[in-house]
Design an enzyme around this catalytic site. Structure first.
Site, short mmCIF file in Angstrom:
data_model
loop_
_atom_site.label_atom_id
_atom_site.label_comp_id
_atom_site.label_asym_id
_atom_site.label_seq_id
_atom_site.Cartn_x
_atom_site.Cartn_y
_atom_site.Cartn_z
N HIS A 175 3.86 2.78 13.14
CA HIS A 175 2.86 3.97 13.46
C HIS A 175 3.03 4.47 14.70
O HIS A 175 2.33 5.27 15.32
CB HIS A 175 1.71 2.83 13.66
CG HIS A 175 1.04 2.16 12.53
ND1 HIS A 175 -0.14 1.66 12.16
CD2 HIS A 175 1.79 2.09 11.12
CE1 HIS A 175 -0.53 1.29 11.04
NE2 HIS A 175 0.66 1.70 10.22
N ASP B 253 0.08 4.64 1.00
CA ASP B 253 0.29 5.64 1.59
C ASP B 253 0.59 7.31 1.61
O ASP B 253 -0.13 7.82 1.24
CB ASP B 253 -0.31 6.07 2.93
CG ASP B 253 -1.07 4.67 3.20
OD1 ASP B 253 -0.93 3.34 2.46
OD2 ASP B 253 -2.40 4.75 3.87
N GLU C 177 -5.20 1.53 2.87
CA GLU C 177 -4.98 0.71 3.83
C GLU C 177 -5.16 0.40 5.23
O GLU C 177 -5.64 0.27 6.34
CB GLU C 177 -4.11 -0.17 3.52
CG GLU C 177 -3.13 -1.46 4.30
CD GLU C 177 -3.18 -1.58 5.84
OE1 GLU C 177 -2.93 -2.11 6.49
OE2 GLU C 177 -2.54 -0.48 6.30
N GLU C 178 -4.41 2.11 5.70
CA GLU C 178 -4.65 2.60 7.11
C GLU C 178 -6.01 2.68 7.00
O GLU C 178 -6.42 3.24 8.60
CB GLU C 178 -3.58 3.72 7.01
CG GLU C 178 -2.65 3.42 6.84
CD GLU C 178 -1.95 2.54 7.41
OE1 GLU C 178 -2.19 2.20 8.76
OE2 GLU C 178 -0.60 2.33 7.50
N HIS D 219 0.76 -1.67 -0.18
CA HIS D 219 -0.24 0.20 -0.55
C HIS D 219 1.12 1.16 -0.29
O HIS D 219 2.11 1.48 0.43
CB HIS D 219 -1.02 -0.19 1.54
CG HIS D 219 -0.08 -0.21 2.17
ND1 HIS D 219 -0.09 0.95 3.02
CD2 HIS D 219 0.01 -1.80 3.44
CE1 HIS D 219 0.45 1.10 4.56
NE2 HIS D 219 0.33 -0.88 4.28
N ASP E 210 4.06 -6.38 5.16
CA ASP E 210 4.02 -4.80 5.62
C ASP E 210 4.34 -5.52 7.32
O ASP E 210 2.92 -5.37 8.77
CB ASP E 210 2.08 -4.87 5.77
CG ASP E 210 1.77 -3.93 6.27
OD1 ASP E 210 1.99 -2.87 6.09
OD2 ASP E 210 0.74 -3.51 5.99
#
Ligand SMILES: *[C@@H]1O[C@H](CO)[C@@H](O)[C@H](O)[C@H]1NC(C)=O
Ligand SMILES: *[C@@H]1O[C@H](CO)[C@@H](O)[C@H](O)[C@H]1NC(C)=O
Ligand SMILES: *[C@@H]1O[C@H](CO)[C@@H](O)[C@H](O)[C@H]1NC(C)=O
Ligand SMILES: *[C@@H]1O[C@H](CO)[C@@H](O)[C@H](O)[C@H]1NC(C)=O
Length: 475
Positions: free
Chosen positions: A446, A134, A167-168, A132, A196
């Protein structure tokens, strides 16, 4: 948030580019010579890779906040990624999606999902990377990407990408697309690789073959919608909060054991082979405890700790909606409260059975209280656990590649969190899924000050290259 995740993407793209370039260094190099050249090339150009990564990381991006400006940034990323992949010689399909209706009435466009293909030779295995995007650089200055590389027949595998930008925010529309593409894009895919997540140590690479699922419950206890004053009503009614605290208190004991009847019946016994796998994992319990700032975990050995993270379900209580939680001493009796808890499910657990067991248990506990309140239980999230077959060819290839690049055996690990896409891919496409992480345990996914070590990044790029070569030999 996406420093590391961008690192993954960058690494896999880099590994690909290097393979392509390496393949052009010589018309027919023996595989080991090719790998050496690729590794040399990666080492020689590592400053450029780090510079590229820096640029990617510098971009502000966010798929969670429903802000039109940020959403436009994701569209830009997807277009840029499509462009890059085309430069690699890939055939790229950009799948447009319907817009997203938000609870506040706002409508936001959903960025496209990219399906890309590099190589289409039936005699070679086909590896599909899920990732993904982002985050993406605003500048277009990846020095090492300027040359228009063309696909040569030296590339040992066919490669496909499925890349999303949401995705998030819960992978809006991804599952539906995977279903739709099952018999087209995925039909000739042999292996699906996801990157991931992280190793479990700082130095020892890992392969991930399982993740826990998650079932999230809300239990509401209601007398009436309005709150009460305890001076006027205290002592003459069943208080919803007292009922709820009893319900929540009936779920798990102080040793972490879940008290819901039948919940452990679905577990498979620990095999000798598994025990051995746990013993060899690179984890210092004391260090882990210290770095987590926890006085003492529930378990004293590495094996017990890991089995309780990966192999046994866990129950966590998250919050109470409607409760008085401000500082001070308000004498309120909440009229309606909602308790929130979740169970992390492990492989072989049946989600709908767990839902049934939880509801039955709470109904039994509530009924024993003879309360005049109303109770309602609902499961609001239900995500299945995932487990892969570690004898699958791609796991063997990845183990060999790790030995080649890092000189050690990988930790064979599971992930205590939930990454629903793995199970989705496996269920829908029926293909082998593997997680091949590049980052170290202390990267801080994160969290603030998230990082990726230069060593992980560069060696990780080599790992992808070695993996492709090993896979082509074993397939
Ligand atoms: C963990 O912390 C304790 C107490 O501060 C210290 O004595 C010990 O050496 C630490 N262990 C590790 C492995 O860091
Ligand atoms: C899961 O549990 C439900 C409810 O008990 C049952 O109907 C279903 O057959 C089970 N599924 C599997 C795969 O065992
Ligand atoms: C609930 O009611 C039953 C039957 O009336 C009684 O036996 C039991 O003790 C009561 N339980 C509580 C917690 O009051
Ligand atoms: C796992 O994969 C191996 C190798 O392909 C196969 O022999 C074995 O039957 C598989 N095991 C399961 C449980 O599917």
């Amino acid at each position: 948030m996406s420093f590391w995740e961008v690192g993954e993407m960058a690494s896999s793209l880099l590994a690909l580019l290097l393979l392509l370039e390496g393949a052009m260094l010589s018309s027919s190099p023996p595989p080991s010579g090719l790998l050496e050249k690729l590794f040399q090339h990666i080492d020689l150009h590592q400053d450029e890779f780090v510079q590229t990564l820096k640029e990617w990381v510098a971009i502000e991006s966010d798929s969670i906040q429903p802000v039109p400006r940020l959403r436009r940034e994701i569209f830009r990323i997807m277009a840029l990624a499509a462009d890059r992949l085309q430069h690699l010689g890939a055939r790229v399909k950009s799948v447009d999606l319907d817009s997203q209706q938000l609870p506040d009435g706002q409508s936001l466009p959903v960025p496209p999902i990219l399906l890309a293909e590099l190589g289409d030779e039936p005699e070679k295995p086909t590896v599909c990377f899920y990732g993904h995007l982002d985050v993406q650089p605003a500048q277009q200055e990846d020095g090492w990407l300027t040359d228009p590389y063309t696909l040569t027949e030296e590339l040992p595998v066919n490669i496909k990408f499925i890349l999303e930008g949401m995705e998030e925010a819960g992978s809006v529309a991804l599952e539906e697309l995977v279903r739709k593409e099952k018999d087209s894009f995925f039909s000739n895919v042999d292996y699906i690789v996801i990157s991931d997540n992280l190793w479990i140590s700082r130095r020892t690479p890992a392969l991930i073959f399982g993740t826990r699922g998650n079932s999230y419950f809300m239990v509401e206890v209601k007398c009436r919608d309005q709150d009460f004053h305890s001076g006027t009503f205290g002592g003459i009614l069943n208080e919803p909060m007292a009922d709820l605290v009893a319900l929540l208190g009936s779920l798990v004991d102080s040793s972490g054991h879940i008290l819901i009847p039948g919940i452990y019946d679905q577990m498979t016994p620990l095999t000798e082979e598994e025990k051995k796998m746990y013993e060899t994992i690179d984890l210092d319990l004391e260090e882990y405890q210290n770095s987590s700032q926890v006085e003492k975990f529930l378990f004293d050995t590495k094996e017990e700790l890991l089995t309780h993270l990966w192999r046994y379900p866990s129950l966590s209580i998250h919050g109470i909606q409607g409760a008085f939680d401000d500082p001070g001493t308000k004498t309120v009796i909440p009229g309606r409260v909602i308790g929130k808890f979740s169970i992390r499910l492990v492989p072989h657990m049946n989600l709908s059975l767990v839902e049934k067991q939880v509801k039955q248990h709470l109904e039994a506990v509530f009924s024993r209280r003879n309360s005049s309140n109303k109770m309602a239980v609902s499961m609001v999230i239900g995500l299945h656990p995932w487990i892969a077959n570690i004898s699958d060819t791609q796991y063997l290839a990845a183990k060999r590649a790790i030995r080649t690049v890092f000189g050690v055996e990988p930790d064979m690990i599971q992930d205590g969190s939930t990454i629903p896409i793995a199970r989705t891919f496996q269920d829908i496409t029926q293909k082998s899924v593997m997680m091949l992480p590049l980052g170290a345990v202390d990267d801080g996914e994160h969290a603030q000050n998230e990082k990726i070590n230069r060593w992980n990044y560069i060696e990780g790029s080599k790992l992808f290259a070695a993996f492709f070569l090993e896979l082509s030999k074993l397939h």
